[in-house]
Design a protein around this motif. Structure first.
Motif, PDB file in Angstrom:
ATOM      1  N   PHE A  38       0.798  -0.990  -0.110  1.00 28.36           N
ATOM      2  CA  PHE A  38       0.156  -0.100  -0.124  1.00 28.36           C
ATOM      3  C   PHE A  38       0.735   1.009  -0.077  1.00 28.36           C
ATOM      4  O   PHE A  38       0.082   2.257  -0.167  1.00 28.36           O
ATOM      5  CB  PHE A  38      -0.936  -0.283   1.188  1.00 28.36           C
ATOM      6  N   MET A  39       2.176   0.922   0.158  1.00 29.88           N
ATOM      7  CA  MET A  39       3.234   2.301  -0.278  1.00 29.88           C
ATOM      8  C   MET A  39       3.242   2.319  -1.742  1.00 29.88           C
ATOM      9  O   MET A  39       3.267   3.405  -2.423  1.00 29.88           O
ATOM     10  CB  MET A  39       4.487   2.069   0.302  1.00 29.88           C
ATOM     11  N   LEU A  40       3.350   0.972  -2.385  1.00 32.41           N
ATOM     12  CA  LEU A  40       3.767   0.829  -3.901  1.00 32.41           C
ATOM     13  C   LEU A  40       2.708   1.249  -4.683  1.00 32.41           C
ATOM     14  O   LEU A  40       2.917   2.101  -5.714  1.00 32.41           O
ATOM     15  CB  LEU A  40       4.390  -0.466  -3.798  1.00 32.41           C
ATOM     16  N   SER A  41       1.344   0.931  -4.391  1.00 31.58           N
ATOM     17  CA  SER A  41       0.247   0.953  -5.307  1.00 31.58           C
ATOM     18  C   SER A  41       0.034   2.730  -5.488  1.00 31.58           C
ATOM     19  O   SER A  41      -0.017   3.115  -6.722  1.00 31.58           O
ATOM     20  CB  SER A  41      -0.995   0.805  -4.451  1.00 31.58           C
ATOM     21  N   PRO A  42      -0.134   3.532  -4.629  1.00 29.50           N
ATOM     22  CA  PRO A  42      -0.206   4.822  -4.890  1.00 29.50           C
ATOM     23  C   PRO A  42       0.883   5.647  -5.537  1.00 29.50           C
ATOM     24  O   PRO A  42       0.764   6.382  -6.433  1.00 29.50           O
ATOM     25  CB  PRO A  42      -0.516   5.524  -3.466  1.00 29.50           C
ATOM     26  N   LEU A  48       3.312   7.335 -12.887  1.00 26.26           N
ATOM     27  CA  LEU A  48       2.763   7.361 -14.150  1.00 26.26           C
ATOM     28  C   LEU A  48       1.794   8.524 -14.635  1.00 26.26           C
ATOM     29  O   LEU A  48       2.351   8.867 -15.633  1.00 26.26           O
ATOM     30  CB  LEU A  48       1.757   6.013 -14.067  1.00 26.26           C
ATOM     31  N   THR A  49       1.092   9.114 -13.675  1.00 27.30           N
ATOM     32  CA  THR A  49       0.634  10.524 -14.023  1.00 27.30           C
ATOM     33  C   THR A  49       1.652  11.402 -14.398  1.00 27.30           C
ATOM     34  O   THR A  49       1.374  12.140 -15.256  1.00 27.30           O
ATOM     35  CB  THR A  49      -0.455  10.772 -13.182  1.00 27.30           C
ATOM     36  N   ASP A  50       2.557  11.464 -13.354  1.00 22.70           N
ATOM     37  CA  ASP A  50       3.721  12.387 -13.266  1.00 22.70           C
ATOM     38  C   ASP A  50       4.402  12.193 -15.034  1.00 22.70           C
ATOM     39  O   ASP A  50       4.976  13.226 -15.532  1.00 22.70           O
ATOM     40  CB  ASP A  50       4.555  12.422 -12.509  1.00 22.70           C
ATOM     41  N   ALA A  51       4.448  11.111 -15.387  1.00 23.74           N
ATOM     42  CA  ALA A  51       5.198  10.781 -16.704  1.00 23.74           C
ATOM     43  C   ALA A  51       4.094  11.049 -17.826  1.00 23.74           C
ATOM     44  O   ALA A  51       4.544  11.015 -19.012  1.00 23.74           O
ATOM     45  CB  ALA A  51       5.731   9.401 -16.608  1.00 23.74           C
ATOM     46  N   GLY A  52       3.098  11.478 -17.671  1.00 24.54           N
ATOM     47  CA  GLY A  52       2.181  11.904 -18.602  1.00 24.54           C
ATOM     48  C   GLY A  52       1.172  11.047 -19.194  1.00 24.54           C
ATOM     49  O   GLY A  52       0.526  11.224 -20.131  1.00 24.54           O
ATOM     50  N   MET A  53       1.166   9.735 -18.422  1.00 27.44           N
ATOM     51  CA  MET A  53       0.120   8.880 -18.783  1.00 27.44           C
ATOM     52  C   MET A  53      -1.441   9.464 -18.552  1.00 27.44           C
ATOM     53  O   MET A  53      -1.436   9.934 -17.516  1.00 27.44           O
ATOM     54  CB  MET A  53       0.374   7.501 -18.123  1.00 27.44           C
ATOM     55  N   SER A  54      -2.275   8.821 -19.413  1.00 30.35           N
ATOM     56  CA  SER A  54      -3.790   9.436 -19.403  1.00 30.35           C
ATOM     57  C   SER A  54      -4.309   8.694 -18.125  1.00 30.35           C
ATOM     58  O   SER A  54      -3.852   7.768 -17.688  1.00 30.35           O
ATOM     59  CB  SER A  54      -4.388   9.044 -20.518  1.00 30.35           C
ATOM     60  N   THR A  55      -5.457   9.392 -17.403  1.00 34.35           N
ATOM     61  CA  THR A  55      -6.044   8.807 -16.350  1.00 34.35           C
ATOM     62  C   THR A  55      -6.537   7.550 -16.593  1.00 34.35           C
ATOM     63  O   THR A  55      -6.664   6.620 -15.611  1.00 34.35           O
ATOM     64  CB  THR A  55      -7.221   9.958 -16.012  1.00 34.35           C
ATOM     65  N   ALA A  56      -7.113   7.678 -17.848  1.00 36.12           N
ATOM     66  CA  ALA A  56      -7.687   6.097 -18.260  1.00 36.12           C
ATOM     67  C   ALA A  56      -6.758   5.100 -18.236  1.00 36.12           C
ATOM     68  O   ALA A  56      -7.047   3.915 -17.877  1.00 36.12           O
ATOM     69  CB  ALA A  56      -8.465   6.263 -19.594  1.00 36.12           C
ATOM     70  N   VAL A  57      -5.525   5.209 -18.709  1.00 37.36           N
ATOM     71  CA  VAL A  57      -4.529   4.105 -18.759  1.00 37.36           C
ATOM     72  C   VAL A  57      -4.064   3.887 -17.245  1.00 37.36           C
ATOM     73  O   VAL A  57      -3.756   2.722 -16.958  1.00 37.36           O
ATOM     74  CB  VAL A  57      -3.252   4.641 -19.592  1.00 37.36           C
ATOM     75  N   ALA A  58      -3.958   5.058 -16.531  1.00 36.34           N
ATOM     76  CA  ALA A  58      -3.484   4.814 -15.143  1.00 36.34           C
ATOM     77  C   ALA A  58      -4.603   4.218 -14.203  1.00 36.34           C
ATOM     78  O   ALA A  58      -4.123   3.141 -13.593  1.00 36.34           O
ATOM     79  CB  ALA A  58      -3.322   6.345 -14.353  1.00 36.34           C
ATOM     80  N   GLY A  59      -5.945   4.027 -14.597  1.00 35.57           N
ATOM     81  CA  GLY A  59      -6.807   3.487 -14.046  1.00 35.57           C
ATOM     82  C   GLY A  59      -6.857   2.030 -14.433  1.00 35.57           C
ATOM     83  O   GLY A  59      -7.004   0.940 -13.752  1.00 35.57           O
ATOM     84  N   ALA A 104      11.772  -0.452  -9.208  1.00 36.86           N
ATOM     85  CA  ALA A 104      12.835   0.495  -8.868  1.00 36.86           C
ATOM     86  C   ALA A 104      13.765   0.654  -9.934  1.00 36.86           C
ATOM     87  O   ALA A 104      14.315   1.660  -9.974  1.00 36.86           O
ATOM     88  CB  ALA A 104      13.297  -0.011  -7.368  1.00 36.86           C
ATOM     89  N   LEU A 105      14.063  -0.412 -10.730  1.00 38.04           N
ATOM     90  CA  LEU A 105      15.020  -0.348 -11.509  1.00 38.04           C
ATOM     91  C   LEU A 105      14.869  -0.049 -13.074  1.00 38.04           C
ATOM     92  O   LEU A 105      15.684   0.266 -13.846  1.00 38.04           O
ATOM     93  CB  LEU A 105      16.215  -1.596 -11.471  1.00 38.04           C
ATOM     94  N   THR A 106      13.519  -0.179 -13.394  1.00 35.26           N
ATOM     95  CA  THR A 106      13.057   0.232 -14.585  1.00 35.26           C
ATOM     96  C   THR A 106      11.965   1.056 -14.878  1.00 35.26           C
ATOM     97  O   THR A 106      11.374   1.428 -13.820  1.00 35.26           O
ATOM     98  CB  THR A 106      12.355  -1.033 -15.235  1.00 35.26           C
ATOM     99  N   ASP A 107      11.658   1.868 -15.869  1.00 28.98           N
ATOM    100  CA  ASP A 107      10.585   3.016 -15.737  1.00 28.98           C
ATOM    101  C   ASP A 107       9.896   2.659 -17.286  1.00 28.98           C
ATOM    102  O   ASP A 107       9.412   3.660 -17.558  1.00 28.98           O
ATOM    103  CB  ASP A 107      11.191   4.205 -15.678  1.00 28.98           C
ATOM    104  N   GLN A 108       9.685   1.452 -17.690  1.00 30.22           N
ATOM    105  CA  GLN A 108       9.070   1.191 -18.958  1.00 30.22           C
ATOM    106  C   GLN A 108       7.736   0.689 -18.618  1.00 30.22           C
ATOM    107  O   GLN A 108       7.441  -0.195 -18.047  1.00 30.22           O
ATOM    108  CB  GLN A 108       9.685  -0.103 -19.799  1.00 30.22           C
ATOM    109  N   PRO A 109       6.585   1.500 -19.085  1.00 30.77           N
ATOM    110  CA  PRO A 109       5.381   1.313 -18.691  1.00 30.77           C
ATOM    111  C   PRO A 109       4.776   0.052 -19.072  1.00 30.77           C
ATOM    112  O   PRO A 109       3.916  -0.847 -18.266  1.00 30.77           O
ATOM    113  CB  PRO A 109       4.499   2.588 -19.433  1.00 30.77           C
ATOM    114  N   ALA A 110       5.360  -0.462 -20.347  1.00 31.12           N
ATOM    115  CA  ALA A 110       4.549  -1.817 -20.687  1.00 31.12           C
ATOM    116  C   ALA A 110       5.011  -2.965 -19.832  1.00 31.12           C
ATOM    117  O   ALA A 110       4.463  -3.820 -19.324  1.00 31.12           O
ATOM    118  CB  ALA A 110       5.115  -2.454 -22.051  1.00 31.12           C
TER     119      ALA A 110
END
Length: 404
Positions: A38-42, A48-59, A104-110
């Motif tokens: 519950f630290m990691l989830s939010p 993701l949102t800071d990286a510009g991902m849409s709200t729909a994709v984040a959901g 922690a080591l990657t930032d690839q959304p896929a």
């Protein structure tokens, strides 16, 4: 791999001191792991949102973990039969550590989607096994208290995890490592869980989808009660702010409805478990035997859910009623889940217990997923008619099933 199970002994299936160590280990390990979760989830959603991902994709990303839970829950008994209950527990604790390292080591959304799906599957396995282990290690006269205490502890991690994240700072580059650290503590704690009582149903119990289906057909009320509990405790909580805004409440007051529901759940589950123990031990069996006393409490929980829902048509004119209603929904929903878990643990052991717990987890998750989806649609259609009608249908059907 062998887990060297203990021979069955006593009501709890293991010597008292051994069972006590098992309970301490599973409580501590689950607490640490869930704080990390519950630290990691939010944190992941914020990044993701800071990286510009849409709200729909984040959901969609947030929903991925629930997909993983639903995929794994019916397979939990097959996996535990193949590798043993303790190794399966260790696996369920190790995978979140590995996925946390991946975040922690990657930032690839896929890749994050894949990792989150795997984390959800591990979470589903952990959910089923932890509940079953608490029930199986608990002596019969304290099972209600222990299960209620475990559910209450789980509820606190919903608050403690985000609070630790807020203290560390979500923008802090070390925040993800704090979460991984808690997950690692959960793994270490899981490794200390002692050997479990021998499962005497290894040779004749169905596992996997067939085993879950058999458990569902044998005890359909587990599915019904789990769904109602998930719908009113977990699912509606997710959309209470929307309901508050539809009633004309301010943003702060609407958000506090979530706190009211969570408070009800946290305050009621342990007393419900204690009451189940006390009613079962009544010298004159005033409420019948242990199983009948639990059913009485379940009917009372379903009745309270229905009674609170009947107030909904009046909430539009008196918005202050929304908080007490949310409190009752959270408390009654959490109590129903707790009581049915006590009931399962009182009649089953081994892989049969895992199967029935999987049914409960699946149905609770299904209720938790459908409530915000259906509720949001009903709320958009009519806050004063459609939304109350949906809730009355679910609460009324649950109460009618329990009465029968």
């Amino acid at each position: 791999m062998s887990e060297h199970p203990l021979p069955a002994h006593g009501a709890a299936g293991a010597p008292a001191a051994h069972a006590g160590r098992g309970l301490v280990a599973i409580f501590g390990a689950t607490f640490c792991e869930l704080v990390g979760v519950f630290m990691l989830s939010p944190l992941l959603l914020l990044r993701l949102t800071d990286a510009g991902m849409s709200t729909a994709v984040a959901g969609l990303f947030a929903a991925t973990v629930w997909v993983g839970i639903l995929c794994m829950a019916p397979m939990a008994s097959a996996l535990t039969q193949r590798i043993g209950r303790r190794p399966a527990l260790w696996l369920s604790a190790a995978v979140p550590v590995l996925t946390g390292l991946g975040f922690a080591l990657t930032d690839q959304p896929a890749l994050w989607f894949v990792l989150y799906l795997l984390a959800g599957m591990a979470g589903g396995l952990r959910w089923v096994l932890a509940e079953a282990i608490v029930a199986e290690f608990s002596p019969s006269h304290l099972r209600g208290r222990n299960v209620g205490l475990f559910e209450t502890m789980v509820g606190t991690t919903f608050v403690i995890g985000p609070a630790v994240l807020a203290w560390v700072g979500p923008q802090n580059a070390q925040a993800v490592w704090w979460a991984v650290g808690f997950l690692a503590l959960g793994l270490l704690g899981s490794l200390t869980v002692p050997a479990m009582p021998a499962a005497h149903d290894e040779g004749d119990v169905h596992v996997g989808l067939r085993g879950v289906w058999h458990a569902l057909v044998t005890h359909p009320m587990v599915m019904a009660i789990g769904f109602i509990g998930g719908f009113f405790e977990s699912g509606l909580t997710a959309m209470l702010p929307l309901y508050g805004l539809a009633l004309g409440l301010g943003a702060t007051a609407a958000a506090l409805l979530v706190s009211a529901s969570g408070l009800g759940s946290a305050l009621v589950m342990l007393p419900a478990g204690e009451l189940a123990d006390r009613m079962a031990r009544h010298p004159q069996q005033r409420w019948g035997d242990a199983a009948n006393s639990r059913r009485r409490l379940m009917r009372a929980g379903a009745g309270l859910t229905l009674a609170a829902t009947l107030v909904i048509p009046f909430v539009a004119g008196t918005p202050w009623l929304a908080a007490p209603v949310a409190f009752v929904w959270g408390g009654a929903g959490g109590s129903l889940y707790t009581l049915v878990m006590i009931d399962i643990g009182s009649r089953e052991t081994g892989n049969t217990l895992v199967n029935s717990t999987a049914v409960l987890v699946m149905s609770y998750t299904l209720g938790g997923v459908l409530a915000p989806a259906l509720g949001a649609a009903a709320l958009q259609w009519s806050p004063t008619v459609g939304f109350p009608a949906l809730l009355l249908i679910v609460a009324g059907a649950g109460y009618a099933l329990l009465r029968r």
